[in-house]
Design a protein around this motif. Structure first.
Motif, mmCIF file in Angstrom:
data_model
loop_
_atom_site.group_PDB
_atom_site.id
_atom_site.type_symbol
_atom_site.label_atom_id
_atom_site.label_comp_id
_atom_site.label_asym_id
_atom_site.label_seq_id
_atom_site.Cartn_x
_atom_site.Cartn_y
_atom_site.Cartn_z
ATOM 1 N N LEU A 1 0.880 -1.165 0.000
ATOM 2 C CA LEU A 1 0.000 0.000 0.000
ATOM 3 C C LEU A 1 0.919 1.218 0.000
ATOM 4 N N PRO B 1 -4.875 4.374 -1.062
ATOM 5 C CA PRO B 1 -5.453 3.030 -1.190
ATOM 6 C C PRO B 1 -6.145 2.851 -2.542
ATOM 7 N N ARG C 1 -8.917 1.640 -5.101
ATOM 8 C CA ARG C 1 -10.324 1.298 -4.958
ATOM 9 C C ARG C 1 -11.060 1.642 -6.232
ATOM 10 N N GLN D 1 -8.479 3.601 4.069
ATOM 11 C CA GLN D 1 -7.134 3.143 4.429
ATOM 12 C C GLN D 1 -7.185 1.687 4.892
ATOM 13 N N GLY E 1 -7.482 -0.487 1.891
ATOM 14 C CA GLY E 1 -6.202 -0.667 1.205
ATOM 15 C C GLY E 1 -5.307 -1.671 1.901
#
Length: 181
Positions: A71, A75, A77, A131, A134
């Motif tokens: 990471l 993050p 997504r 976060q 992630g």
């Protein structure tokens, strides 16, 4: 590694053994993220070599990268996917079969206390939960090496404690090598 006149990383010799957690500590702009990007093959060194799991990063193949979780800064997504779909997809991208990916995703979602949000689209998550997502995506495939750039960003105090405990557990029980800034 240089960026114009700026020397970002020079003379680093770093080895992380199985089960170790190593923290990079330094001021903003000191080169921590750059070093992590070099180790992950996101940048190429101007000189010297970066190795991952005993292989030069420039020659690392799927067999190497399937054993690494990371990471770096933001993050990953896809806003339209739910938390559960995102974590499941991360496991599938690492080659896990559907059943194993579902089981692993459910486990890491529980470990990172994301269960309440597992059916929500990731675009609706708070920064702290993004976060955690992630981190879940980096851990779901149970990597041997984990590279995390400021994993506690945006986490509340309980989240910070939970992530630290999870990393310690993965290092001590699973032998994961962890590099964290």
């Amino acid at each position: 590694r240089r960026f114009g006149d700026e020397q970002a990383v020079a003379g680093v010799d770093l080895e992380i053994r199985a089960g170790e957690i190593v923290a990079l500590v330094g001021l903003n702009g000191a080169g921590k993220s750059t070093l992590m990007r070099l180790l992950l093959g996101m940048l190429r060194p101007d000189s010297g070599t970066a190795e991952m799991l005993g292989r030069p990063v420039v020659d690392a193949d799927r067999a190497v990268w399937s054993r690494v979780g990371h990471l770096i800064e933001t993050p990953p997504r896809y806003g339209e996917l739910t938390v559960a779909e995102s974590v499941y997809s991360a496991a599938r991208l690492q080659g896990w079969d559907r059943r194993s990916a579902r089981v692993a995703a459910a486990g890491i979602i529980t470990d990172l206390e994301l269960g309440h949000w597992q059916h929500r689209a990731t675009r609706t998550l708070s920064l702290g939960n993004r976060q955690r997502l992630g981190i879940a995506m980096a851990l779901v495939h149970r990597p041997d090496v984990l590279v995390l750039d400021e994993p506690s960003n945006s986490l509340d105090p309980l989240g910070v404690v939970g992530v630290r405990q999870l990393l310690r557990m993965r290092a001590s029980e699973d032998g994961v090598s962890v590099l964290v800034s």
